[in-house]
Scaffold this motif. Structure first.
Motif, PDB file in Angstrom:
ATOM      1  N   VAL A  42       0.781  -1.048   0.139  1.00  0.00           N
ATOM      2  CA  VAL A  42      -0.077   0.239  -0.123  1.00  0.00           C
ATOM      3  C   VAL A  42       1.068   1.313   0.456  1.00  0.00           C
ATOM      4  CG1 VAL A  42      -1.601   0.971   1.384  1.00  0.00           C
ATOM      5  CG2 VAL A  42      -1.939  -1.893   1.082  1.00  0.00           C
ATOM      6  N   ILE A  43       1.323   2.132  -0.766  1.00  0.00           N
ATOM      7  CA  ILE A  43       1.599   2.773  -1.612  1.00  0.00           C
ATOM      8  C   ILE A  43       0.979   4.549  -1.092  1.00  0.00           C
ATOM      9  CG2 ILE A  43       3.053   4.251  -2.884  1.00  0.00           C
ATOM     10  CD1 ILE A  43       3.708   1.379  -4.061  1.00  0.00           C
ATOM     11  N   THR A  44       1.090   5.358  -0.388  1.00  0.00           N
ATOM     12  CA  THR A  44      -0.273   6.873  -0.178  1.00  0.00           C
ATOM     13  C   THR A  44       0.972   7.812  -0.307  1.00  0.00           C
ATOM     14  OG1 THR A  44      -0.310   6.127   2.152  1.00  0.00           O
ATOM     15  CG2 THR A  44      -1.513   5.348   0.977  1.00  0.00           C
ATOM     16  N   PRO A  45       1.070   8.539  -1.624  1.00  0.00           N
ATOM     17  CA  PRO A  45       1.773   9.601  -1.682  1.00  0.00           C
ATOM     18  C   PRO A  45       0.991  10.674  -1.114  1.00  0.00           C
ATOM     19  CG  PRO A  45       1.037   8.460  -3.673  1.00  0.00           C
ATOM     20  CD  PRO A  45       0.737   7.956  -3.127  1.00  0.00           C
ATOM     21  N   ASP A  46       1.529  12.077  -0.815  1.00  0.00           N
ATOM     22  CA  ASP A  46       1.333  13.585  -0.653  1.00  0.00           C
ATOM     23  C   ASP A  46       1.750  13.678  -1.631  1.00  0.00           C
ATOM     24  OD1 ASP A  46       0.698  13.254   2.778  1.00  0.00           O
ATOM     25  OD2 ASP A  46       2.894  13.764   3.142  1.00  0.00           O
ATOM     26  N   LEU A  47       0.167  13.908  -2.466  1.00  0.00           N
ATOM     27  CA  LEU A  47       0.087  15.129  -3.408  1.00  0.00           C
ATOM     28  C   LEU A  47       0.969  16.172  -3.215  1.00  0.00           C
ATOM     29  CD1 LEU A  47      -3.251  13.970  -4.384  1.00  0.00           C
ATOM     30  CD2 LEU A  47      -0.693  13.213  -5.637  1.00  0.00           C
ATOM     31  N   ARG A  48       1.204  16.835  -4.366  1.00  0.00           N
ATOM     32  CA  ARG A  48       2.796  17.958  -4.220  1.00  0.00           C
ATOM     33  C   ARG A  48       2.294  19.106  -2.971  1.00  0.00           C
ATOM     34  NH1 ARG A  48       4.751  21.105  -9.195  1.00  0.00           N
ATOM     35  NH2 ARG A  48       5.359  19.408  -9.071  1.00  0.00           N
ATOM     36  N   GLY A  49       2.878  19.808  -2.142  1.00  0.00           N
ATOM     37  CA  GLY A  49       2.749  20.655  -1.155  1.00  0.00           C
ATOM     38  C   GLY A  49       1.654  20.184  -0.291  1.00  0.00           C
ATOM     39  N   PHE A  50       0.891  19.320  -0.537  1.00  0.00           N
ATOM     40  CA  PHE A  50       0.535  18.451   1.334  1.00  0.00           C
ATOM     41  C   PHE A  50       0.945  17.964   1.607  1.00  0.00           C
ATOM     42  CE2 PHE A  50      -2.870  20.175  -2.438  1.00  0.00           C
ATOM     43  CZ  PHE A  50      -3.800  20.208  -1.537  1.00  0.00           C
ATOM     44  N   GLY A  51       0.886  17.412   3.401  1.00  0.00           N
ATOM     45  CA  GLY A  51       2.228  16.656   3.491  1.00  0.00           C
ATOM     46  C   GLY A  51       3.335  16.942   3.896  1.00  0.00           C
ATOM     47  N   VAL A 161     -14.238  10.533  13.762  1.00  0.00           N
ATOM     48  CA  VAL A 161     -14.094  10.651  12.456  1.00  0.00           C
ATOM     49  C   VAL A 161     -14.183  12.088  11.744  1.00  0.00           C
ATOM     50  CG1 VAL A 161     -14.880   9.696  10.148  1.00  0.00           C
ATOM     51  CG2 VAL A 161     -14.827   7.980  11.820  1.00  0.00           C
ATOM     52  N   TYR A 162     -15.357  12.667  12.313  1.00  0.00           N
ATOM     53  CA  TYR A 162     -14.723  14.134  11.583  1.00  0.00           C
ATOM     54  C   TYR A 162     -13.873  14.790  12.161  1.00  0.00           C
ATOM     55  CZ  TYR A 162     -17.195  19.224  11.661  1.00  0.00           C
ATOM     56  OH  TYR A 162     -17.182  19.715  10.595  1.00  0.00           O
ATOM     57  N   GLY A 163     -13.973  14.837  13.878  1.00  0.00           N
ATOM     58  CA  GLY A 163     -12.585  15.701  14.586  1.00  0.00           C
ATOM     59  C   GLY A 163     -11.362  15.170  13.290  1.00  0.00           C
ATOM     60  N   ARG A 164     -11.470  13.911  13.398  1.00  0.00           N
ATOM     61  CA  ARG A 164      -9.825  13.649  13.049  1.00  0.00           C
ATOM     62  C   ARG A 164      -9.876  14.607  11.198  1.00  0.00           C
ATOM     63  NH1 ARG A 164      -9.004   8.856   9.544  1.00  0.00           N
ATOM     64  NH2 ARG A 164      -6.983   9.018   9.035  1.00  0.00           N
ATOM     65  N   VAL A 165     -10.933  14.632  10.208  1.00  0.00           N
ATOM     66  CA  VAL A 165     -10.685  14.944   9.302  1.00  0.00           C
ATOM     67  C   VAL A 165     -10.837  15.970   9.213  1.00  0.00           C
ATOM     68  CG1 VAL A 165     -12.778  15.758   7.149  1.00  0.00           C
ATOM     69  CG2 VAL A 165     -12.604  13.989   8.423  1.00  0.00           C
ATOM     70  N   ARG A 166     -11.568  17.742  10.599  1.00  0.00           N
ATOM     71  CA  ARG A 166     -11.221  18.733  10.594  1.00  0.00           C
ATOM     72  C   ARG A 166      -9.807  19.066  10.997  1.00  0.00           C
ATOM     73  NH1 ARG A 166     -14.850  23.004  12.743  1.00  0.00           N
ATOM     74  NH2 ARG A 166     -12.952  24.549  13.422  1.00  0.00           N
ATOM     75  N   GLY A 167      -8.962  18.410  11.597  1.00  0.00           N
ATOM     76  CA  GLY A 167      -8.001  18.546  12.175  1.00  0.00           C
ATOM     77  C   GLY A 167      -6.949  17.747  10.871  1.00  0.00           C
ATOM     78  N   LEU A 168      -7.675  17.319  10.021  1.00  0.00           N
ATOM     79  CA  LEU A 168      -6.551  17.056   8.763  1.00  0.00           C
ATOM     80  C   LEU A 168      -6.879  18.375   7.462  1.00  0.00           C
ATOM     81  CD1 LEU A 168      -6.904  13.675   7.454  1.00  0.00           C
ATOM     82  CD2 LEU A 168      -5.285  14.292   8.430  1.00  0.00           C
ATOM     83  N   VAL A 169      -7.465  18.364   7.602  1.00  0.00           N
ATOM     84  CA  VAL A 169      -8.507  20.508   6.776  1.00  0.00           C
ATOM     85  C   VAL A 169      -8.122  21.562   7.226  1.00  0.00           C
ATOM     86  CG1 VAL A 169      -9.631  21.554   6.270  1.00  0.00           C
ATOM     87  CG2 VAL A 169     -10.533  19.573   6.228  1.00  0.00           C
ATOM     88  N   GLN A 170      -8.052  21.445   8.548  1.00  0.00           N
ATOM     89  CA  GLN A 170      -7.289  22.237   9.109  1.00  0.00           C
ATOM     90  C   GLN A 170      -5.500  23.065   9.056  1.00  0.00           C
ATOM     91  OE1 GLN A 170      -9.121  22.062  13.114  1.00  0.00           O
ATOM     92  NE2 GLN A 170     -10.234  24.274  13.237  1.00  0.00           N
ATOM     93  N   ALA A 171      -4.797  21.541   9.283  1.00  0.00           N
ATOM     94  CA  ALA A 171      -3.493  21.625   9.033  1.00  0.00           C
ATOM     95  C   ALA A 171      -3.292  21.746   6.761  1.00  0.00           C
ATOM     96  CB  ALA A 171      -2.891  20.036   9.560  1.00  0.00           C
ATOM     97  N   THR A 172      -3.818  21.645   5.872  1.00  0.00           N
ATOM     98  CA  THR A 172      -3.410  21.973   4.981  1.00  0.00           C
ATOM     99  C   THR A 172      -3.207  23.204   4.811  1.00  0.00           C
ATOM    100  OG1 THR A 172      -5.281  20.860   4.790  1.00  0.00           O
ATOM    101  CG2 THR A 172      -4.241  22.427   2.215  1.00  0.00           C
ATOM    102  N   PRO A 173      -1.056  22.878   3.958  1.00  0.00           N
ATOM    103  CA  PRO A 173      -1.166  24.433   4.063  1.00  0.00           C
ATOM    104  C   PRO A 173      -1.831  25.580   2.749  1.00  0.00           C
ATOM    105  CG  PRO A 173       0.488  22.543   3.042  1.00  0.00           C
ATOM    106  CD  PRO A 173      -0.997  21.851   3.450  1.00  0.00           C
ATOM    107  N   PRO A 174      -1.745  26.604   3.099  1.00  0.00           N
ATOM    108  CA  PRO A 174      -2.817  27.332   1.738  1.00  0.00           C
ATOM    109  C   PRO A 174      -1.927  27.719   0.987  1.00  0.00           C
ATOM    110  CG  PRO A 174      -1.906  27.953   4.343  1.00  0.00           C
ATOM    111  CD  PRO A 174      -1.477  26.829   4.402  1.00  0.00           C
ATOM    112  N   GLN A 175      -0.888  27.217   0.271  1.00  0.00           N
ATOM    113  CA  GLN A 175      -0.785  27.609  -0.727  1.00  0.00           C
ATOM    114  C   GLN A 175      -0.469  26.786  -1.767  1.00  0.00           C
ATOM    115  OE1 GLN A 175       0.466  30.744  -2.021  1.00  0.00           O
ATOM    116  NE2 GLN A 175       0.632  31.439   0.013  1.00  0.00           N
TER     117      GLN A 175
END
Length: 263
Positions: A42-51, A161-175
């Motif tokens: 299982v290979i899960t990349p971060d697409l460019r700019g994310f993670g 689950v909702y809390g986890r998704v919210r946390g991931l959204v909040q961690a997104t780099p704006p650019q």
């Protein structure tokens, strides 16, 4: 400068490359890494700019993101893989099928659509991109995107689950989020790609998904020469996160069947 994608890579067996939704990262695939690594690589990349992946100087484009994934295959020694994408990851998976068809053993397209954006959707994306570039943070994503990422069942019964998704959204780099919104706004229709696909496909949609509907999923299945549709109950846009067991079971059956026929 070519961006090297950061990727988590676990397990052994037939490679399964999973491309994440907007505006998340490969962290969203935790249940897939845990549930599928006993049978697949299982290979899960971060697409460019994310993670853990850098953004790079290229102009926003889904095709650029697909080429990043193709380079990752080469770097980690994967010849062909079952490629799955959810939402934005689905757009990237379809672009990979078009630009690098030899890499794809089978396609899993979840919570995504093959049409280009309508005018109003495109304009909303570009407005969001401008706000993300102008404001110090991702409040616009929390306000405008997060509410539609999960279904009402998850909101009512799966607070963690909702809390986890919210946390991931909040961690997104704006650019990165702004770049990705511009890339998605500029993407072309993918129905020609689907009609020409030479490998089997599994199309999945949550029955509570308001962003990519069951009707749109059925249109994709009709265009694909060899596809099955799975509607996942009590799931919104992020079926893999909201109903991981059902999602994993479907992907495992699909990928195992492909592995048997490809040897």
């Amino acid at each position: 400068m070519t961006v090297q994608l950061y990727a988590r890579d676990v397990g052994t067996g037939t490679p399964l490359v999973l491309l994440h939704a907007f505006p998340l990262s490969s962290a969203m695939w935790l249940a897939q890494r845990e549930g599928l690594a006993a049978r697949f690589r299982v290979i899960t990349p971060d697409l460019r700019g994310f993670g853990g992946s850098l953004l790079g100087p290229e102009d926003p484009s889904i095709d650029v993101m697909a080429d990043d994934v193709a380079r990752l295959f080469q770097r980690i020694g994967v010849r062909r893989a079952v490629v799955g994408g959810l939402s934005m990851g689905g757009y990237v998976a379809m672009a990979l099928c078009r630009r690098h068809p030899g890499l794809v053993l089978g396609a899993v397209l979840a919570g995504t659509r093959a049409t280009a954006d309508s005018g109003p959707v495109r304009e909303a994306r570009l407005r969001q991109a401008e706000r993300l570039e102008g404001e110090e943070g991702v409040q616009v994503l929390v306000d405008d995107v997060l509410p539609n990422l999960v279904g009402p069942t998850t909101l009512q019964r799966r607070a963690l689950v909702y809390g986890r998704v919210r946390g991931l959204v909040q961690a997104t780099p704006p650019q990165a989020a702004a770049w990705a919104q511009r890339a998605m706004a500029g993407r072309a229709d993918s129905f020609g790609t689907l009609r020409g696909l030479k490998v089997p496909a599994l199309v999945m949609v949550g029955d509570e998904d308001v962003l990519a509907t069951e009707e749109e999923a059925r249109a994709m299945v009709e265009a694909l020469p060899n596809a099955e549709l799975l509607v996942i109950p009590r799931a919104g846009h992020l079926s893999a996160v909201e109903q991981p067991d059902l999602f994993n079971q479907a992907v495992a059956e699909f990928a195992a069947a492909l592995a048997r026929t490809s040897h």
